[in-house]
Motif scaffolding. Sequence first.
Motif, PDB file in Angstrom:
ATOM      1  N   GLN A   1      -1.536  -9.290   3.835  1.00  0.00           N
ATOM      2  CA  GLN A   1      -1.869  -8.467   4.997  1.00  0.00           C
ATOM      3  C   GLN A   1      -0.899  -7.287   5.084  1.00  0.00           C
ATOM      4  OE1 GLN A   1      -1.584 -10.017   9.055  1.00  0.00           O
ATOM      5  NE2 GLN A   1      -3.358  -8.775   9.619  1.00  0.00           N
ATOM      6  N   PRO A   2      -1.451  -6.061   4.986  1.00  0.00           N
ATOM      7  CA  PRO A   2      -0.590  -4.873   4.965  1.00  0.00           C
ATOM      8  C   PRO A   2       0.200  -4.694   6.255  1.00  0.00           C
ATOM      9  CG  PRO A   2      -2.853  -4.339   4.318  1.00  0.00           C
ATOM     10  CD  PRO A   2      -2.868  -5.731   4.835  1.00  0.00           C
ATOM     11  N   LYS A   3       1.367  -4.078   6.096  1.00  0.00           N
ATOM     12  CA  LYS A   3       2.178  -3.642   7.248  1.00  0.00           C
ATOM     13  C   LYS A   3       2.371  -2.143   7.101  1.00  0.00           C
ATOM     14  CE  LYS A   3       5.005  -7.825   7.463  1.00  0.00           C
ATOM     15  NZ  LYS A   3       6.352  -8.382   7.458  1.00  0.00           N
ATOM     16  N   PHE A   4       2.268  -1.448   8.215  1.00  0.00           N
ATOM     17  CA  PHE A   4       2.387   0.014   8.185  1.00  0.00           C
ATOM     18  C   PHE A   4       3.571   0.465   9.022  1.00  0.00           C
ATOM     19  CE2 PHE A   4      -1.930  -0.962   7.106  1.00  0.00           C
ATOM     20  CZ  PHE A   4      -2.243  -0.047   6.120  1.00  0.00           C
TER      21      PHE A   4
ATOM     22  N   LEU B   1       2.095   3.033   4.326  1.00  0.00           N
ATOM     23  CA  LEU B   1       2.084   1.618   3.941  1.00  0.00           C
ATOM     24  C   LEU B   1       3.512   1.164   3.649  1.00  0.00           C
ATOM     25  CD1 LEU B   1       0.203  -0.806   3.210  1.00  0.00           C
ATOM     26  CD2 LEU B   1       0.140   0.095   0.879  1.00  0.00           C
TER      27      LEU B   1
ATOM     28  N   ALA C   1       3.393  -5.775   2.472  1.00  0.00           N
ATOM     29  CA  ALA C   1       2.403  -6.775   2.878  1.00  0.00           C
ATOM     30  C   ALA C   1       3.062  -8.129   3.075  1.00  0.00           C
ATOM     31  CB  ALA C   1       1.309  -6.896   1.829  1.00  0.00           C
TER      32      ALA C   1
ATOM     33  N   LEU D   1       7.209  -0.689  -2.113  1.00  0.00           N
ATOM     34  CA  LEU D   1       6.450  -1.564  -1.214  1.00  0.00           C
ATOM     35  C   LEU D   1       7.142  -2.928  -1.093  1.00  0.00           C
ATOM     36  CD1 LEU D   1       2.804  -0.697  -2.298  1.00  0.00           C
ATOM     37  CD2 LEU D   1       3.985  -0.018  -0.199  1.00  0.00           C
TER      38      LEU D   1
ATOM     39  N   GLN E   1       1.232  -4.400  12.298  1.00  0.00           N
ATOM     40  CA  GLN E   1       0.411  -5.238  11.428  1.00  0.00           C
ATOM     41  C   GLN E   1      -0.668  -5.856  12.307  1.00  0.00           C
ATOM     42  OE1 GLN E   1       2.527  -8.729  10.131  1.00  0.00           O
ATOM     43  NE2 GLN E   1       1.356  -8.925   8.234  1.00  0.00           N
TER      44      GLN E   1
ATOM     45  N   SER F   1      -5.731  -3.833   9.106  1.00  0.00           N
ATOM     46  CA  SER F   1      -6.346  -4.598   8.016  1.00  0.00           C
ATOM     47  C   SER F   1      -6.198  -6.089   8.246  1.00  0.00           C
ATOM     48  CB  SER F   1      -5.683  -4.230   6.682  1.00  0.00           C
ATOM     49  OG  SER F   1      -6.098  -5.122   5.675  1.00  0.00           O
TER      50      SER F   1
ATOM     51  N   TRP G   1      -5.975  -5.790  -2.050  1.00  0.00           N
ATOM     52  CA  TRP G   1      -4.626  -5.321  -1.734  1.00  0.00           C
ATOM     53  C   TRP G   1      -4.140  -4.340  -2.821  1.00  0.00           C
ATOM     54  CZ3 TRP G   1      -0.427  -3.996   0.710  1.00  0.00           C
ATOM     55  CH2 TRP G   1       0.762  -3.833  -0.023  1.00  0.00           C
TER      56      TRP G   1
ATOM     57  N   ALA H   1      -2.669  -0.570  -2.512  1.00  0.00           N
ATOM     58  CA  ALA H   1      -1.352  -0.202  -3.020  1.00  0.00           C
ATOM     59  C   ALA H   1      -1.462   0.936  -4.030  1.00  0.00           C
ATOM     60  CB  ALA H   1      -0.673  -1.423  -3.648  1.00  0.00           C
TER      61      ALA H   1
ATOM     62  N   ARG I   1      -1.784   4.195  -2.340  1.00  0.00           N
ATOM     63  CA  ARG I   1      -0.474   4.652  -1.847  1.00  0.00           C
ATOM     64  C   ARG I   1       0.315   5.286  -2.997  1.00  0.00           C
ATOM     65  NH1 ARG I   1       3.834   5.933   1.370  1.00  0.00           N
ATOM     66  NH2 ARG I   1       5.753   4.980   0.653  1.00  0.00           N
TER      67      ARG I   1
END
Length: 289
Positions: free
Chosen positions: A45-48, A54, A57, A113, A257, A262, A270, A274, A277
Motif C-alpha cells: 500500500q503506497p504512502k505519499f 510517492l 509502501a 522508495l 496513506q 490507493s 505496485w 514505482a 515514479r
Amino acid sequence: RAGQAPNRTVHLFDSEQDGAQRDNLRLLSELRGAIDERRLIFHAQPKFGADGSLWGAELLVRWPHPAGGFIMPGRFIPLAEQSRMIFDVTRLCFEAARDHMAQIREMTPRAGLHFSVNISGSDLSDPRFPEMLHDAFGDDPADLALLELEITETAIIEDLERLIPVLERVRETGVRIAIDDFGTGYSSLTYLKKIPADTLKIDQSFVRGVLESERDAILVRRTIQLGKDLGMDIVAEGVETQEIADWLVANGCDRLQGYFFSKPLPAPEWRELAADRVRRLTPDFTASE
Ligand code: C2E
Ligand code: MG
Ligand code: MG
Ligand code: MG
C-alpha cells in the motif's frame, strides 16, 4: 482434560469455545504449510508525502485461499503471534521488502522508495532477530535507510524494558521505527518520551473523524504537534477522502496513506506505480514492463 470420561470430552468439543479453538488449531497448521511452501504474498500500500510524491509502501500480508480470495491478516496474525509462527511470517515479509528494493535499485539507485514492514513485539525480543535483519538487508546503510519497521505502541509497552534497547540498536543501523496505530493503546506521554521512534502513525479511527468530530480534530492536531516537537515524522493511515487529505496536510502531516490514494496493491501493480515514479525522476528511463 485427558483424565475425563470420553463422553464428557465429546461434549466439551461440541461446545462453541472448543469448536473455535479447533478451528484455530487447524488454521495454524495450515499456516505452517503456507509458510513452508511460501504461499503467503504481500500487497503493497503506497504512502505519499504531503507534496503528493510517492514515499514508499507498506507491505501487508495476504494468504491466498484455495477457494479463491484471501484470508486476511486480522484472522491469522494474532494466532501466529501466540504461537511464535509470526517470526516466520516476518521473515517472508523481510524477503519481500528486500526483493522490492532490489527491483527498484535496478531501475535507478536514486528512487529512494521506502518499504515498511509490520513487526510484532515477539519478533524484536527474539534473539534471532538481528541476524534475520542482516540476512535480508545486509549492512549497506543506503538499503537500511529505506526500511521502516512498524510496531504498535501496545506491543512495545507490553515489553517496554526489554524492547527499548533492541529498538535503539535497530535504529543505530539506520532502519526507521514507526509507532503504528497510535492513539489506540496507552498513548501516555511517559511512553512517548521513552520509545525511540522516527515516525508516529496516527490510527485510522481518529483520522476518519477529523472533519465531523471537533474532538477528533483536536486530538489529531495536538498529536501531530506533539510528535513533531519530539522530532518524529507524522503519518496518517486510513485517509479515504480528498477533504481529509487536505485537512491533514494543512495541519502538518508529513505522509498520507489510505484508500483515497490507493488500496494495498498486488506486486505487479505496485511495480507499475514505482516505475512511473522512476520515469519522472529519470526522464530517459524506459521500464521494461
Ligand atoms: P495496520 O498495519 O495498521 O494496517 C492498516 C490496515 O488498514 C490494513 O489492513 C489496510 O489494508 C487497511 N487500510 C489501509 N487504508 C485504509 C483505508 O483508507 N480505509 C480502511 N478502512 N482501511 C484501510 P490489513 O491489510 O487487513 O491488515 C490489518 C492489520 O494486520 C495491520 O494493521 C497489521 O497490524 C497486521 N498485519 C498486516 N500484515 C502484516 C504482516 O505482514 N505482519 C504482521 N506482523 N502484521 C501484519
Ligand atoms: Mg502497519
Ligand atoms: Mg496502523
Ligand atoms: Mg491497524
